[in-house]
Design an enzyme around this catalytic site. Structure first.
Site, PDB file in Angstrom:
ATOM      1  N   VAL A 127      40.440  41.452  37.498  1.00 48.05           N
ATOM      2  CA  VAL A 127      40.721  40.210  36.777  1.00 48.05           C
ATOM      3  C   VAL A 127      39.945  39.060  37.426  1.00 48.05           C
ATOM      4  O   VAL A 127      39.948  38.911  38.656  1.00 48.05           O
ATOM      5  CB  VAL A 127      42.230  39.904  36.787  1.00 48.05           C
ATOM      6  CG1 VAL A 127      42.518  38.550  36.124  1.00 48.05           C
ATOM      7  CG2 VAL A 127      42.989  41.023  36.073  1.00 48.05           C
ATOM      8  N   LYS A 128      39.294  38.252  36.612  1.00 47.81           N
ATOM      9  CA  LYS A 128      38.557  37.091  37.114  1.00 47.81           C
ATOM     10  C   LYS A 128      39.415  35.840  36.940  1.00 47.81           C
ATOM     11  O   LYS A 128      39.902  35.561  35.846  1.00 47.81           O
ATOM     12  CB  LYS A 128      37.260  36.904  36.314  1.00 47.81           C
ATOM     13  CG  LYS A 128      36.000  37.362  36.987  1.00 47.81           C
ATOM     14  CD  LYS A 128      34.813  36.997  36.099  1.00 47.81           C
ATOM     15  CE  LYS A 128      33.524  37.041  36.831  1.00 47.81           C
ATOM     16  NZ  LYS A 128      32.388  36.673  35.979  1.00 47.81           N
TER      17      LYS A 128
END
Ligand code: G3P
Length: 216
Positions: free
Chosen positions: A82-83
């Site tokens: 996840v960014k």
């Protein structure tokens, strides 16, 4: 050093993976928007195309919603990283997601202290944007070198993922700086393999060989 491809175009990712050079994929909301396709569909296809991690960015600005989005993204495939952006809310979300064993790539990093903060929050990757720093007349690789040094000083397991790469020279400097990963647009991947002397040398070798009229 790991090479990731910075793209949400499944076809070009597939081609780059076929060359045997790609260890993962990074995307961002602009790259996803460019595909004109549903986010989840693109991510599922990217995860089927590459063996390594696929970064997918949240789009909320507040931590609780970022965490909710991050959990949804992570549920799509075990390869999803996840960014989260390097904001206060993004760091709060990073801590929360890491506490749920979800890997986070903290993005939009432009200073060594931002990277240090992200590592302290448990980030699996930090993404300094070297091209955008160059665009404003700063040397992005001074920042990368500082981050690499700081992470070594404190033995952080967080990996330095050089992003916003615009040329083969950026990749060279990332490697010289000791970055763990560089994420490359497809056009840069194509460029790093080309050299005129290689083409010329091969043409000359084969021209001489064909004169022998032999077969192997
Ligand atoms: O995807 C993150 C980063 O590589 C984007 O860089 O500056 O080319 O948009 P940029």
């Amino acid at each position: 050093m790991k090479f990731f491809i910075d793209s949400a175009d499944v076809n070009e990712v597939r081609e780059a993976v076929d060359w045997g050079l790609v260890d993962g994929v990074t995307t961002n909301p602009s790259l996803i928007a460019k595909t004109g396709r549903p986010y989840a569909d693109v991510l599922r296809e990217l995860c089927q195309t590459v063996d390594g991690p696929v970064s997918a960015e949240v789009v909320a600005r507040e931590a609780p919603l970022m965490v909710e989005e991050g959990q949804k993204l992570a549920r799509l495939d075990s390869k999803i990283v996840v960014k989260c952006p390097l904001t206060v809310e993004g760091l709060k979300a990073t801590r929360a997601l890491c506490s749920r064993a979800i890997r986070v790539n903290v993005t939009l990093i432009f200073s060594p202290l931002q990277a240090l903060a992200a590592a302290k929050c448990g980030a699996a990757y930090v993404s300094p944007f070297v091209g955008r720093l160059d665009d404003i007349g700063q040397d992005g690789f001074t920042v990368v070198e500082q981050i690499v040094k700081i992470f070594r000083n404190y033995a952080f397991s967080t990996e330095v993922l050089v992003a916003s790469v615009r040329s083969p020279n950026h990749l060279l400097r990332a490697a010289e700086a000791g970055a763990h990963v560089a994420t490359l647009p497809f056009n840069v991947i194509k460029q790093i393999l080309k050299h005129p002397l290689t083409d010329l040398g091969l043409d000359n070798f084969l021209a001489d060989w064909h004169k022998t009229r032999q077969k192997i």
